[in-house]
Write a protein that holds these residues in place. Structure first.
Motif, PDB file in Angstrom:
ATOM      1  N   THR A 608       4.074  -8.353 -50.605  1.00 32.29           N
ATOM      2  CA  THR A 608       4.493  -9.754 -50.730  1.00 32.29           C
ATOM      3  C   THR A 608       5.645 -10.067 -49.800  1.00 32.29           C
ATOM      4  O   THR A 608       5.657 -11.116 -49.133  1.00 32.29           O
ATOM      5  CB  THR A 608       4.881 -10.050 -52.185  1.00 32.29           C
ATOM      6  N   ASP A 609       6.627  -9.152 -49.739  1.00 35.56           N
ATOM      7  CA  ASP A 609       7.755  -9.380 -48.831  1.00 35.56           C
ATOM      8  C   ASP A 609       7.293  -9.403 -47.378  1.00 35.56           C
ATOM      9  O   ASP A 609       7.757 -10.240 -46.582  1.00 35.56           O
ATOM     10  CB  ASP A 609       8.804  -8.277 -49.028  1.00 35.56           C
ATOM     11  N   PHE A 610       6.379  -8.484 -47.048  1.00 33.42           N
ATOM     12  CA  PHE A 610       5.873  -8.451 -45.678  1.00 33.42           C
ATOM     13  C   PHE A 610       5.108  -9.734 -45.344  1.00 33.42           C
ATOM     14  O   PHE A 610       5.293 -10.318 -44.265  1.00 33.42           O
ATOM     15  CB  PHE A 610       4.969  -7.229 -45.492  1.00 33.42           C
ATOM     16  N   GLU A 611       4.253 -10.182 -46.271  1.00 27.13           N
ATOM     17  CA  GLU A 611       3.484 -11.407 -46.021  1.00 27.13           C
ATOM     18  C   GLU A 611       4.396 -12.620 -45.950  1.00 27.13           C
ATOM     19  O   GLU A 611       4.175 -13.531 -45.148  1.00 27.13           O
ATOM     20  CB  GLU A 611       2.440 -11.597 -47.122  1.00 27.13           C
ATOM     21  N   ARG A 612       5.435 -12.630 -46.795  1.00 26.16           N
ATOM     22  CA  ARG A 612       6.366 -13.760 -46.753  1.00 26.16           C
ATOM     23  C   ARG A 612       7.103 -13.790 -45.414  1.00 26.16           C
ATOM     24  O   ARG A 612       7.280 -14.855 -44.814  1.00 26.16           O
ATOM     25  CB  ARG A 612       7.368 -13.654 -47.895  1.00 26.16           C
ATOM     26  N   LEU A 613       7.527 -12.598 -44.931  1.00 24.55           N
ATOM     27  CA  LEU A 613       8.199 -12.545 -43.637  1.00 24.55           C
ATOM     28  C   LEU A 613       7.243 -12.941 -42.511  1.00 24.55           C
ATOM     29  O   LEU A 613       7.620 -13.683 -41.591  1.00 24.55           O
ATOM     30  CB  LEU A 613       8.739 -11.135 -43.405  1.00 24.55           C
ATOM     31  N   ARG A 614       5.984 -12.454 -42.606  1.00 19.21           N
ATOM     32  CA  ARG A 614       5.011 -12.818 -41.571  1.00 19.21           C
ATOM     33  C   ARG A 614       4.725 -14.313 -41.581  1.00 19.21           C
ATOM     34  O   ARG A 614       4.689 -14.955 -40.533  1.00 19.21           O
ATOM     35  CB  ARG A 614       3.716 -12.033 -41.802  1.00 19.21           C
ATOM     36  N   ASP A 615       4.545 -14.866 -42.796  1.00 22.51           N
ATOM     37  CA  ASP A 615       4.300 -16.310 -42.886  1.00 22.51           C
ATOM     38  C   ASP A 615       5.494 -17.105 -42.381  1.00 22.51           C
ATOM     39  O   ASP A 615       5.332 -18.155 -41.746  1.00 22.51           O
ATOM     40  CB  ASP A 615       3.995 -16.697 -44.338  1.00 22.51           C
ATOM     41  N   PHE A 616       6.702 -16.599 -42.672  1.00 20.12           N
ATOM     42  CA  PHE A 616       7.897 -17.308 -42.213  1.00 20.12           C
ATOM     43  C   PHE A 616       7.950 -17.337 -40.687  1.00 20.12           C
ATOM     44  O   PHE A 616       8.219 -18.379 -40.082  1.00 20.12           O
ATOM     45  CB  PHE A 616       9.136 -16.619 -42.791  1.00 20.12           C
ATOM     46  N   ASN A 617       7.659 -16.176 -40.071  1.00 18.05           N
ATOM     47  CA  ASN A 617       7.667 -16.129 -38.606  1.00 18.05           C
ATOM     48  C   ASN A 617       6.568 -17.006 -38.015  1.00 18.05           C
ATOM     49  O   ASN A 617       6.778 -17.714 -37.020  1.00 18.05           O
ATOM     50  CB  ASN A 617       7.499 -14.680 -38.133  1.00 18.05           C
ATOM     51  N   GLU A 618       5.378 -16.956 -38.637  1.00 19.48           N
ATOM     52  CA  GLU A 618       4.294 -17.795 -38.137  1.00 19.48           C
ATOM     53  C   GLU A 618       4.604 -19.276 -38.313  1.00 19.48           C
ATOM     54  O   GLU A 618       4.272 -20.098 -37.464  1.00 19.48           O
ATOM     55  CB  GLU A 618       2.995 -17.443 -38.863  1.00 19.48           C
ATOM     56  N   ASN A 619       5.251 -19.622 -39.421  1.00 17.10           N
ATOM     57  CA  ASN A 619       5.611 -21.024 -39.640  1.00 17.10           C
ATOM     58  C   ASN A 619       6.602 -21.510 -38.601  1.00 17.10           C
ATOM     59  O   ASN A 619       6.570 -22.672 -38.184  1.00 17.10           O
ATOM     60  CB  ASN A 619       6.189 -21.210 -41.044  1.00 17.10           C
ATOM     61  N   ILE A 620       7.504 -20.624 -38.190  1.00 18.76           N
ATOM     62  CA  ILE A 620       8.463 -21.011 -37.150  1.00 18.76           C
ATOM     63  C   ILE A 620       7.724 -21.331 -35.854  1.00 18.76           C
ATOM     64  O   ILE A 620       7.960 -22.361 -35.215  1.00 18.76           O
ATOM     65  CB  ILE A 620       9.498 -19.880 -36.933  1.00 18.76           C
ATOM     66  N   VAL A 621       6.797 -20.430 -35.489  1.00 13.68           N
ATOM     67  CA  VAL A 621       6.057 -20.639 -34.245  1.00 13.68           C
ATOM     68  C   VAL A 621       5.182 -21.879 -34.337  1.00 13.68           C
ATOM     69  O   VAL A 621       5.064 -22.658 -33.384  1.00 13.68           O
ATOM     70  CB  VAL A 621       5.213 -19.388 -33.917  1.00 13.68           C
ATOM     71  N   GLU A 622       4.562 -22.102 -35.506  1.00  9.26           N
ATOM     72  CA  GLU A 622       3.669 -23.251 -35.655  1.00  9.26           C
ATOM     73  C   GLU A 622       4.426 -24.556 -35.755  1.00  9.26           C
ATOM     74  O   GLU A 622       3.894 -25.610 -35.414  1.00  9.26           O
ATOM     75  CB  GLU A 622       2.798 -23.061 -36.904  1.00  9.26           C
ATOM     76  N   SER A 623       5.672 -24.528 -36.235  1.00 11.65           N
ATOM     77  CA  SER A 623       6.398 -25.768 -36.491  1.00 11.65           C
ATOM     78  C   SER A 623       7.162 -26.276 -35.277  1.00 11.65           C
ATOM     79  O   SER A 623       7.494 -27.463 -35.231  1.00 11.65           O
ATOM     80  CB  SER A 623       7.379 -25.560 -37.658  1.00 11.65           C
ATOM     81  N   ILE A 624       7.480 -25.425 -34.315  1.00 11.43           N
ATOM     82  CA  ILE A 624       8.255 -25.900 -33.176  1.00 11.43           C
ATOM     83  C   ILE A 624       7.404 -26.837 -32.326  1.00 11.43           C
ATOM     84  O   ILE A 624       6.186 -26.696 -32.252  1.00 11.43           O
ATOM     85  CB  ILE A 624       8.787 -24.718 -32.331  1.00 11.43           C
ATOM     86  N   ASN A 625       8.057 -27.775 -31.698  1.00 12.47           N
ATOM     87  CA  ASN A 625       7.369 -28.799 -30.911  1.00 12.47           C
ATOM     88  C   ASN A 625       7.191 -28.347 -29.461  1.00 12.47           C
ATOM     89  O   ASN A 625       7.311 -29.142 -28.533  1.00 12.47           O
ATOM     90  CB  ASN A 625       8.162 -30.110 -30.967  1.00 12.47           C
ATOM     91  N   ILE A 626       6.929 -27.076 -29.266  1.00 14.49           N
ATOM     92  CA  ILE A 626       6.741 -26.500 -27.939  1.00 14.49           C
ATOM     93  C   ILE A 626       5.518 -25.591 -28.002  1.00 14.49           C
ATOM     94  O   ILE A 626       5.336 -24.847 -28.968  1.00 14.49           O
ATOM     95  CB  ILE A 626       7.986 -25.703 -27.489  1.00 14.49           C
ATOM     96  N   GLY A 627       4.687 -25.639 -27.008  1.00 14.68           N
ATOM     97  CA  GLY A 627       3.519 -24.780 -26.964  1.00 14.68           C
ATOM     98  C   GLY A 627       3.913 -23.330 -26.730  1.00 14.68           C
ATOM     99  O   GLY A 627       4.707 -23.024 -25.830  1.00 14.68           O
ATOM    100  N   VAL A 628       3.355 -22.432 -27.542  1.00 12.42           N
ATOM    101  CA  VAL A 628       3.652 -20.999 -27.421  1.00 12.42           C
ATOM    102  C   VAL A 628       2.332 -20.233 -27.532  1.00 12.42           C
ATOM    103  O   VAL A 628       1.546 -20.480 -28.452  1.00 12.42           O
ATOM    104  CB  VAL A 628       4.617 -20.531 -28.527  1.00 12.42           C
ATOM    105  N   PHE A 629       2.092 -19.344 -26.608  1.00 13.16           N
ATOM    106  CA  PHE A 629       0.958 -18.437 -26.725  1.00 13.16           C
ATOM    107  C   PHE A 629       1.340 -17.108 -26.089  1.00 13.16           C
ATOM    108  O   PHE A 629       2.284 -17.024 -25.297  1.00 13.16           O
ATOM    109  CB  PHE A 629      -0.312 -19.026 -26.101  1.00 13.16           C
ATOM    110  N   ALA A 630       0.611 -16.069 -26.495  1.00 12.27           N
ATOM    111  CA  ALA A 630       0.919 -14.717 -26.028  1.00 12.27           C
ATOM    112  C   ALA A 630      -0.355 -14.079 -25.498  1.00 12.27           C
ATOM    113  O   ALA A 630      -1.457 -14.353 -25.969  1.00 12.27           O
ATOM    114  CB  ALA A 630       1.504 -13.879 -27.160  1.00 12.27           C
ATOM    115  N   VAL A 631      -0.169 -13.207 -24.507  1.00  9.75           N
ATOM    116  CA  VAL A 631      -1.286 -12.470 -23.919  1.00  9.75           C
ATOM    117  C   VAL A 631      -0.944 -10.991 -23.953  1.00  9.75           C
ATOM    118  O   VAL A 631       0.230 -10.598 -23.963  1.00  9.75           O
ATOM    119  CB  VAL A 631      -1.572 -12.923 -22.474  1.00  9.75           C
TER     120      VAL A 631
END
Length: 998
Positions: A608-631
């Motif tokens: 649960t802690d790991f998923e919460r941390l992962r969701d938190f990090n993903e939410n940060i990336v998804e919420s910013i108003n800048i396009g981000v992608f990784a290769v």
């Protein structure tokens, strides 16, 4: 005879009512299946101006059509809907899957008067899933009521319980179908009566369930008062149908009163059962009240919180949640039937029969035993002649008979136990199976609750407790194990509410001299324990403590995971040795199960802690108003946030796990390869990035290495900051600053030039008059000088015109604004230019939207803008033999603005020319052709200034050889109230035939 006659009459009456109710329920179900009315899914009530939509559930036709809560429905298919009954008739006339036109009044979110809009909605068949759920509950009520009635007809309150179930069946099974024939009216009336009776029957049942005392018998008349509110509600229902106007608002309020009455009586019944359960001292009644109170609470709380309260406050609740709350109603008859049948009041007959049976069986066993012994002795005595052998033979016969009879005794005893105490045998068998199945349970709380619940049922003990071992670190750093109370049954309220005050040091089973269990014959007098531990043992009042052991995580051996505590049986007896063996075996399974549950709980917490941390990090990336992608290192895209989907117009599924060269254009790949070997972060400033839709975005692109925890590169992360809007704003700001600077310069030039021009013009005109008088007789002199003077005067006028244009361009003074009709301004402009356009052979057409909102502007300046645009279009059409100029007015954005489009099919403009059309003194008509005007280069600059002055916008699109379109948009002064905006093509209807040939 009287009681027998009354019983037969009551049974006959209940049978007739039951059969009638079942028949009506079946007829009602069949009628409902043959008639499915159309609906939009949004409930409404009458208001002064129509029907107010007070709720729009998600997923309904109303929600898909765009209706909102608070909209007022004024008409359906242009027929007014002052009442809900009218709306239902109109919907029925439209039919299922038909399209109905709703006329609604909607208040703008930004404030202002309501706007009348038309919304098309596709009607769907009414969803009656909740009706079927209620009918299922009704069948459960009726089945359980019949089961209790036939199983325990003479049990206390069984008849009352059946009447309650029968009325509940009518309440939940009878549904109004809107056919409103005789059957429907009967069903509706029965439903109203059941809604009035059911809560009162339930509370009456709660107040008079167990044995009635003399005081209760004297105050039976008080129970009649419980039915008064229901009678009042039934009367109100009758009056609303027969004498009052049956509006939807009235029916909705009565429904709210019914549900409030139902929930109030249910809650009162739950309180009554719970208080009676806490205060009851008799074991049998307490067992009954335990089931009744728990069943009532488990039914009342979810039904009231999830179903009744949202209905009273018109809150929208997901249908699945409300169905779950309604399903909770099934718990009520289930628990009540169990309490009535299982814990009935008269169990003396069973005890008597069991005692007689055991006595007879024992006597038979003893008689058979001694009979066999006597028979063997007689045989030995008669057949054996020796006295000595006779004595030894008799002893041998007794021994053989005893050995043979013992298995027979156990077999007979087992059959007797299975016949007369089958439940106890089955419970113990199920307890052994339960011990084997404990390891499948991973929820620690559920595991402890199941242990606490199962042990009293199988071992028939009155008190059970589970103590869990927990490790604590002392101030000196040592780790100690302490036990805490984790679950209990039958303990005092004081102990259960404050378990941390107990000193449980005596539960140390990890010592070498500890046995398999602890036994306290008298928990209040355990003198060998310290004072604090003796107080804890006395408060717990438990007689047995059995350790639950499991293998240690570190090292060898077993450690105590938990301890089971048990008291005496309900009869005050201690447990037998057979019970203790069974309990110790169960403790071994329990220790392993608790250890597994604890491990699973810790693992689940880490997940649960790991998923919460992962969701938190993903939410940060998804919420910013800048396009981000990784290769990755192979240049395949591994992540793609939501802003990239919007900006690059590519869905996440279309980009993930694809190479860069399949997603991005070559120009980006060239720059990406260029910075591939650079260390650190690289940035591409104001990079022009084409998108798959053909649009180009301006962005700052940052490319940085993607590192793992060991600081090794595992790919690259690319951050795309879309600055297209910022660049456009900067361009507009530059244009505005340039125009402002030129305006200041133009003001100075115009001011300085106007004065000498006026002097030159005046003297030239004076000179012309003087020369005309002096050279009146000299024709040659006039022929030579007159044209010169005329050219001087003409050029001074032209220079003055340019200076005045500069002044108009740079003037900062105020302008009078008023309510201006754009359509009228367009018509006047067309009339003004009628002659020059006709002379040039150009056709001007107008398409003016009806009911166009007015704007706050200066009519003359707006006309000046239109004149400039039309004349420019005329010049662009000179190379064609015939041309067309089209002027269109529309009201986009639901009447919040007014748009004017001036279109021509002339020669068009190049991209270079379009970038400079608003620059002062820029013109393409330095060498005009026949029919064209020589431009000053100020017309479009002045037009731009006037549009900005009116808080509007101007846009231009043009293609060389195809034509030009100017689009002007001005904010509307106020939105239209009742007129539908219409325009041609994608805009709607227009004034057809309004084509002016000039």
């Amino acid at each position: 005879m009287k009681n027998g006659a009354q019983t037969r009459l009551l049974a006959l009456l209940l049978a007739i009512i039951t059969l009638a109710a079942a028949g009506l329920a079946i007829a009602n179900l069949v009628q409902e299946g043959t008639y499915v009315p159309p609906t939009d899914g949004a409930p409404k009530i009458e208001v002064r101006s129509g029907l107010e939509i007070y709720m729009v559930p998600a997923g309904t036709p109303a929600d898909r059509a765009g209706l909102r809560a608070g909209d007022i429905l004024t008409a359906i298919n242009d027929v007014p809907t002052p009442r809900m009954a009218v709306a239902e008739r109109l919907l029925e006339a439209s039919g299922i899957w038909s399209k109905a036109k709703y006329t609604v009044l909607r208040h703008p979110r930004a404030g202002g008067p309501p706007a009348s809009i038309d919304i098309s909605i596709i009607l769907e068949p009414a969803d009656r899933t909740d009706h079927q759920v209620m009918r299922l509950i009704a069948l459960v009520y009726l089945a359980i009521g019949l089961y209790v009635l036939f199983r325990r007809w003479t049990a206390p309150k069984s008849t009352h319980f059946y009447v309650f179930c029968l009325v509940s069946f009518i309440l939940y099974a009878f549904k109004y179908t809107a056919v409103f024939d005789g059957l429907d009216l009967t069903v509706l009336t029965a439903n109203f009566i059941a809604a009035a009776l059911q809560p009162a029957l339930f509370l009456h049942f709660a107040l008079s369930f167990t044995g009635e005392s003399e005081t209760r018998r004297r105050h039976r008349w008080v129970h009649a008062l419980l039915y008064i509110p229901g009678a009042v509600l039934a009367t109100l229902r009758f009056l609303s149908l027969e004498y009052w106007s049956p509006t939807q608002r009235l029916q909705h309020r009565l429904d709210k009163i019914d549900y409030a009455y139902l929930a109030t009586y249910y809650i009162l019944a739950a309180v009554v059962f719970w208080v009676r359960y806490l205060t009851e001292r008799r074991p049998l009644e307490r067992q009954q009240l335990k089931w009744l109170s728990r069943g009532t609470v488990l039914t009342t709380l979810p039904f009231t919180a999830i179903y009744v309260v949202p209905f009273l406050f018109d809150w929208s609740v997901p249908r699945n949640l409300t169905n779950l709350a309604v399903f909770a109603l099934i718990l009520l008859p289930l628990t009540f039937s169990w309490a009535i049948v299982r814990y009935r009041l008269m169990d003396v007959d069973l005890i008597f029969k069991r005692g007689v049976t055991y006595t007879l069986v024992t006597a038979a066993l003893v008689g058979s035993y001694f009979g066999l012994i006597a028979l063997a002795a007689e045989v030995v005595h008669n057949q054996v002649k020796s006295e000595r052998l006779r004595d030894w033979g008799l002893i041998l016969a007794v021994i053989v008979t005893g050995l043979v009879f013992d298995p027979l005794k156990r077999m007979v005893q087992g059959h007797v136990d299975r016949i007369f105490d089958r439940k106890k045998i089955d419970y113990r068998t199920s307890l052994v199976e339960f011990g084997k199945e404990l390891n499948a349970q991973t929820d620690l709380r559920a595991l402890i609750d199941s242990i606490v619940e199962r042990l009293p049922e199988t071992l028939l003990v009155t008190r059970v407790a589970v103590f869990l071992a927990q490790e604590y670190r002392t101030p000196r750093g040592r780790v100690e194990t302490r036990f805490t109370l984790a679950g209990s049954h039958g303990l005092s309220q004081q102990v259960a509410s404050a378990p941390e005050s107990l000193d449980l040091g005596f539960l140390d089973f990890d010592r070498r001299d500890s046995g398999t269990h602890l036994f306290f014959e008298n928990a209040q007098a355990v003198l060998r324990l310290p004072e604090s531990e003796r107080r804890a043992a006395s408060a717990l009042d438990l007689n047995y403590f059995v350790p639950c052991r499991a293998a240690r995580h570190e090292g060898s051996g077993l450690s105590t995971i938990a301890v089971l505590g048990l008291g005496r049986t309900g009869d005050g007896d201690f447990l037998s040795s057979e019970d203790m063996e069974l309990l110790e075996s169960l403790a071994g399974y329990t220790g392993i199960a608790i250890q597994n549950a604890q491990l699973y709980q810790r693992l689940e917490q880490k997940i649960t802690d790991f998923e919460r941390l992962r969701d938190f990090n993903e939410n940060i990336v998804e919420s910013i108003n800048i396009g981000v992608f990784a290769v990755d290192l192979e240049d395949c895209i591994e992540s793609w946030n939501a802003q990239m989907e919007v900006m690059y117009a590519t869905a996440r599924a279309d980009a993930l796990r694809k190479p860069l060269n399949e997603v991005f254009p070559p120009e980006f790949l060239t720059e990406f390869d260029r910075v591939r070997d650079e260390q650190g972060t690289s940035t591409l400033y104001k990079f022009r990035l084409p998108t798959p839709t053909g649009e180009a975005r301006i962005a700052n692109i940052t490319i940085a290495p993607l590192l793992n925890r060991d600081f090794q590169a595992v790919g690259r992360i690319i951050i795309v900051d879309d600055i297209s809007d910022r660049v456009n704003m900067e361009t507009q700001l530059t244009q505005a600053e340039k125009l402002s600077s030129i305006g200041l310069l133009a003001a100075g030039v115009a001011h300085e030039v106007n004065t000498p021009l006026a002097v030159i013009s005046s003297y030239a005109q004076m000179l012309n008059k003087q020369l005309s008088s002096h050279l009146a007789q000299d024709e040659n002199g006039r022929a030579r000088l007159q044209p010169v003077l005329d050219k001087i005067i003409q050029q001074t006028f032209r220079a003055s015109e340019i200076a005045n244009g500069l002044l108009n361009f740079s003037r900062m003074g105020t302008t009078d604004f008023s309510r201006t009709d754009v359509n009228a301004t367009v018509r006047e402009t067309v009339m003004l230019l009628e002659h020059p356009m006709r002379s040039a052979g150009i056709t001007v057409t107008t398409e003016l939207a009806e009911g166009l909102p007015v704007v706050n502007g200066n009519r003359g300046k707006l006309q000046q803008v239109l004149v400039n645009l039309v004349l420019n279009a005329k010049d662009a059409l000179q190379e064609k033999s015939r041309g067309t100029v089209r002027i269109v007015t529309t009201a986009p954005s639901n009447g919040q603005s007014v748009e004017i489009r001036v279109e021509d099919d002339g020669c068009g403009m190049s991209a270079e020319v379009m970038r400079r059309i608003y620059d002062p003194f820029f013109t393409t008509k330095l060498a005009p052709k026949d029919g064209q005007r020589k431009g000053t280069g100020l017309g479009m600059a002045v037009t731009y200034g006037i549009v900005q002055e009116h808080s509007g916008t101007i846009e231009v699109s043009s293609s060389v050889g195809e034509g030009t379109v100017f689009r002007l948009e001005f904010p509307a002064l106020d939105a239209p109230s009742r007129t539908e905006l219409r325009a041609t093509g994608p805009e709607g209807n227009t004034e057809e035939g309004k084509v002016v040939h000039v």
